[in-house]
Design an enzyme around this catalytic site. Structure first.
Site, short mmCIF file in Angstrom:
data_model
loop_
_atom_site.label_atom_id
_atom_site.label_comp_id
_atom_site.label_asym_id
_atom_site.label_seq_id
_atom_site.Cartn_x
_atom_site.Cartn_y
_atom_site.Cartn_z
N VAL A 187 -3.88 -0.28 -11.12
CA VAL A 187 -3.24 0.97 -10.62
C VAL A 187 -2.59 1.43 -9.61
O VAL A 187 -2.82 2.60 -8.61
CB VAL A 187 -4.31 2.19 -11.39
N ASP A 188 -2.88 0.62 -8.90
CA ASP A 188 -3.29 0.66 -7.03
C ASP A 188 -1.94 1.09 -6.11
O ASP A 188 -1.26 1.21 -5.12
CB ASP A 188 -3.66 -0.53 -6.60
N HIS A 233 -1.44 1.44 -17.49
CA HIS A 233 -3.30 2.20 -16.63
C HIS A 233 -2.34 3.12 -16.30
O HIS A 233 -3.58 3.54 -15.46
CB HIS A 233 -3.75 1.10 -16.31
#
Ligand SMILES: [Zn+2]
Length: 254
Positions: A105-106, A121
């Site tokens: 998710v970064d 995600h």
């Protein structure tokens, strides 16, 4: 790993591949210092994601959950894409149809230059209203209200745009990932043990479709036996060498 010599059967598959899927997990971001979010010290170090990354936690303690995500958001903002992210982005120019499917998710794939990207995600970079679904930029939301979730004009609360434990994955994104895996010629699994749903499903789809399967992971995984090639190494070491070897296959004159 300076140079990587691919076997002739793998070289043939790389040369003829039109559709390529890269599936990435937490291991890709390890060398950016974002493996688990737990090692950086400070107030949140001992928190278990399972306790805060749930709809129940957000209902019970919205301020605490919001502050934890604000901390994670800042960690990601301070991190940089590593050689693995950059190699994966570079390969997008090499194949006609190229999809990166990530569990992370970064946002580091996007910052490294990946464009055709499916974030299974969700993403820390976005927030959305838990009542009306309105989207907004997470950085702006945190700047406006660092201690508690900002309130939407509808009266709902903004929450991080990530998939929490107990929530289902975004349907369209998952469908896109499944389609890409089903129709690919080459499937590259990077930095994931493959045991968490839906990773296992995607690898199996690609396997049944007859794709050439390549795995990059520091340890063997339950799927290693299905692979045509396993590179047992950290992603930041193996990916630049693999990308270069693939480029040599596709563009022999360069
Ligand atoms: Zn709203």
């Amino acid at each position: 790993m300076d140079t990587l010599k691919l076997s002739e059967p793998i070289r043939q598959r790389v040369r003829s591949a039109a559709r390529v899927v890269v599936f990435s997990g937490a291991g890709v971001s390890r060398e950016s210092g974002l493996d688990t979010f737990r090692g950086a010290g400070g107030l949140w170090e001992r928190m278990r994601p399972e306790e805060l990354a749930t709809p129940q936690a957000f209902r019970a303690e919205p301020e605490r959950v919001w502050q934890w995500y604000a901390w994670r958001f800042r960690q990601v903002a301070e991190a940089s894409p590593n050689p693995a992210h950059r190699a994966i982005a570079r390969l997008e120019a090499v194949f006609p149809f190229y999809t990166v499917v990530t569990q992370n998710v970064d946002g580091l794939h996007r910052r490294a230059g990946s464009r055709n990207l499916l974030e299974l995600h969700g993403a820390l970079a976005h927030a959305f209203c838990n009542r009306c679904g309105r989207n907004r930029d997470m950085g702006e939301a945190i700047a406006e209200s660092p201690e508690s979730p900002p309130v939407c004009s509808c009266g709902g609360k903004f929450r991080p745009g990530v998939v929490w434990f107990g929530e289902s994955l975004p349907e369209a994104t998952l469908a896109g990932a499944s389609d890409a895996a089903t129709s690919c010629d080459l499937f590259l699994s990077v930095g994931t043990s493959g045991t968490v749903y839906p990773a296992a499903g995607l690898i199996e789809l690609a396997y049944r479709a007859g794709a050439c399967l390549i795995e990059v992971n520091p340890e063997p995984t339950p799927f290693s036996r299905l692979m045509d090639l396993c590179l047992t190494a950290p992603a930041g070491e193996a990916l630049p060498a693999l990308a270069e070897a693939m480029e040599r296959c596709r563009w022999p004159s360069t």
